[in-house]
Design a protein around this motif. Sequence first.
Motif, mmCIF file in Angstrom:
data_model
loop_
_atom_site.group_PDB
_atom_site.id
_atom_site.type_symbol
_atom_site.label_atom_id
_atom_site.label_comp_id
_atom_site.label_asym_id
_atom_site.label_seq_id
_atom_site.Cartn_x
_atom_site.Cartn_y
_atom_site.Cartn_z
ATOM 1 N N SER A 160 7.118 0.423 7.978
ATOM 2 C CA SER A 160 6.849 1.335 6.861
ATOM 3 C C SER A 160 8.045 2.263 6.633
ATOM 4 C CB SER A 160 5.628 2.209 7.161
ATOM 5 O OG SER A 160 4.480 1.421 7.360
ATOM 6 N N ARG A 209 0.855 -1.212 0.000
ATOM 7 C CA ARG A 209 0.000 0.000 0.000
ATOM 8 C C ARG A 209 0.880 1.248 0.000
ATOM 9 N NH1 ARG A 209 -3.878 1.407 3.642
ATOM 10 N NH2 ARG A 209 -5.465 1.660 2.055
ATOM 11 N N ILE A 238 -7.428 5.237 9.896
ATOM 12 C CA ILE A 238 -6.101 4.882 10.395
ATOM 13 C C ILE A 238 -5.691 3.490 9.894
ATOM 14 C CG2 ILE A 238 -4.829 4.429 12.540
ATOM 15 C CD1 ILE A 238 -5.817 6.949 13.543
ATOM 16 N N PHE A 239 -6.677 2.627 9.688
ATOM 17 C CA PHE A 239 -6.408 1.278 9.179
ATOM 18 C C PHE A 239 -7.081 1.089 7.824
ATOM 19 C CE2 PHE A 239 -6.079 0.739 13.808
ATOM 20 C CZ PHE A 239 -4.809 0.197 13.878
ATOM 21 N N PRO A 240 -6.535 0.259 6.941
ATOM 22 C CA PRO A 240 -5.235 -0.389 7.067
ATOM 23 C C PRO A 240 -4.105 0.629 6.840
ATOM 24 C CG PRO A 240 -6.244 -0.931 4.963
ATOM 25 C CD PRO A 240 -7.243 -0.115 5.692
ATOM 26 N N PRO A 241 -2.936 0.382 7.434
ATOM 27 C CA PRO A 241 -1.845 1.354 7.312
ATOM 28 C C PRO A 241 -1.140 1.273 5.951
ATOM 29 C CG PRO A 241 -1.143 -0.528 8.623
ATOM 30 C CD PRO A 241 -2.582 -0.777 8.273
ATOM 31 N N TYR A 242 -0.414 2.318 5.619
ATOM 32 C CA TYR A 242 0.389 2.339 4.387
ATOM 33 C C TYR A 242 1.769 1.747 4.670
ATOM 34 C CZ TYR A 242 -3.231 5.433 2.690
ATOM 35 O OH TYR A 242 -4.447 5.949 2.317
ATOM 36 N N ASP A 243 2.346 1.096 3.650
ATOM 37 C CA ASP A 243 3.694 0.529 3.772
ATOM 38 C C ASP A 243 4.761 1.539 3.349
ATOM 39 O OD1 ASP A 243 2.702 -2.135 4.404
ATOM 40 O OD2 ASP A 243 2.082 -2.230 2.306
ATOM 41 N N VAL A 256 0.676 7.953 12.159
ATOM 42 C CA VAL A 256 -0.416 7.130 12.705
ATOM 43 C C VAL A 256 -1.083 6.264 11.636
ATOM 44 C CG1 VAL A 256 -0.935 8.575 14.690
ATOM 45 C CG2 VAL A 256 -2.153 8.959 12.543
ATOM 46 N N ARG A 257 -0.694 6.459 10.378
ATOM 47 C CA ARG A 257 -1.275 5.640 9.299
ATOM 48 C C ARG A 257 -0.228 4.748 8.646
ATOM 49 N NH1 ARG A 257 -3.849 10.275 9.881
ATOM 50 N NH2 ARG A 257 -6.137 10.222 9.929
ATOM 51 N N THR A 258 0.851 4.504 9.373
ATOM 52 C CA THR A 258 1.890 3.583 8.909
ATOM 53 C C THR A 258 2.156 2.598 10.044
ATOM 54 O OG1 THR A 258 3.500 5.255 9.605
ATOM 55 C CG2 THR A 258 3.037 5.113 7.245
ATOM 56 N N HIS A 259 3.014 1.620 9.788
ATOM 57 C CA HIS A 259 3.287 0.587 10.800
ATOM 58 C C HIS A 259 4.787 0.509 11.067
ATOM 59 C CE1 HIS A 259 4.576 -2.018 7.488
ATOM 60 N NE2 HIS A 259 3.491 -1.598 6.833
#
Length: 228
Positions: free
Chosen positions: A107, A19, A74-79, A101-104
């Motif tokens: 990322s 993503r 917020i989910f799913p997060p971006y890579d 907050v939108r990544t993991h």
Amino acid sequence: MNNTARRVNALAKQLGSRRYLEIGVLHGNTFRDVEIPERTAVDPGFGFDTSELANEVTRFFKQTSDDFFAEAPIFPPYDLVLIDGMHTFEQVVRDLSNVLVRTHQRSVIILDDTVPDDVYSTVKDGLASYRHRKTDSAPARGWQGDVYKTLFYIHDFFPSLNYRTIVRDGNPQTLVWRANGVHRSPVFDNLERISRLDYFELQDNLAVLQPATEAEAIALCVAEIQAL
Ligand SMILES: C[S@@+](CC[C@H](N)C(=O)[O-])C[C@H]1O[C@@H](n2cnc3c(N)ncnc32)[C@H](O)[C@@H]1O
């Protein structure tokens, strides 16, 4: 394929990114060549007909990043995320905050415009930057605004993030990723001071960029993420 798309694709291939989010897309010169299955583009003024590319996995949001993030889940997060919208310190810090907050954990965030071409390129207002350049008959260069201050901010106040700035192999950009125990001694340790930094203070503190070649930056980023 431009330098940015090459870097994005190299990272995506090694990290298995699925993503992608690009803030500031203009003509899509990078976006079109990104080889990641799900792509999201945000720009208040796209420079092309987005309906040509739009489908279930290629989404376009014609709005500012602030408006996009005000509603984005917020989910799913971006890579993988490219931040290349409004070139001001405050906007990039806000975009970074929204992206974090939108990544993991694994990322990567790419910051564009972190190294100004010259002093005219650092004028905060893009139109004023070009006007001053013209008045002084200074050579034509780009406008990067004061995005460089973001690196001082990360350096001094985000020990939870590691980064390297690609300073050769094409246009400079900074790769940012979550770190595990990075220790950096703050240089200014003062947000107000960082917000007032000028081009020449940047030149006196170039080590804060953590400069690297493209290959070095990508290799370190991938190795540290894989070790998390
Ligand atoms: C340098 S261009 C992007 C180039 C593109 N990323 C590429 O690699 O080809 C900057 C873009 O940011 C957009 N922009 C300006 N302010 C913005 C904002 N507040 N939010 C999102 N995009 C913004 C502009 O409309 C412009 O298209």
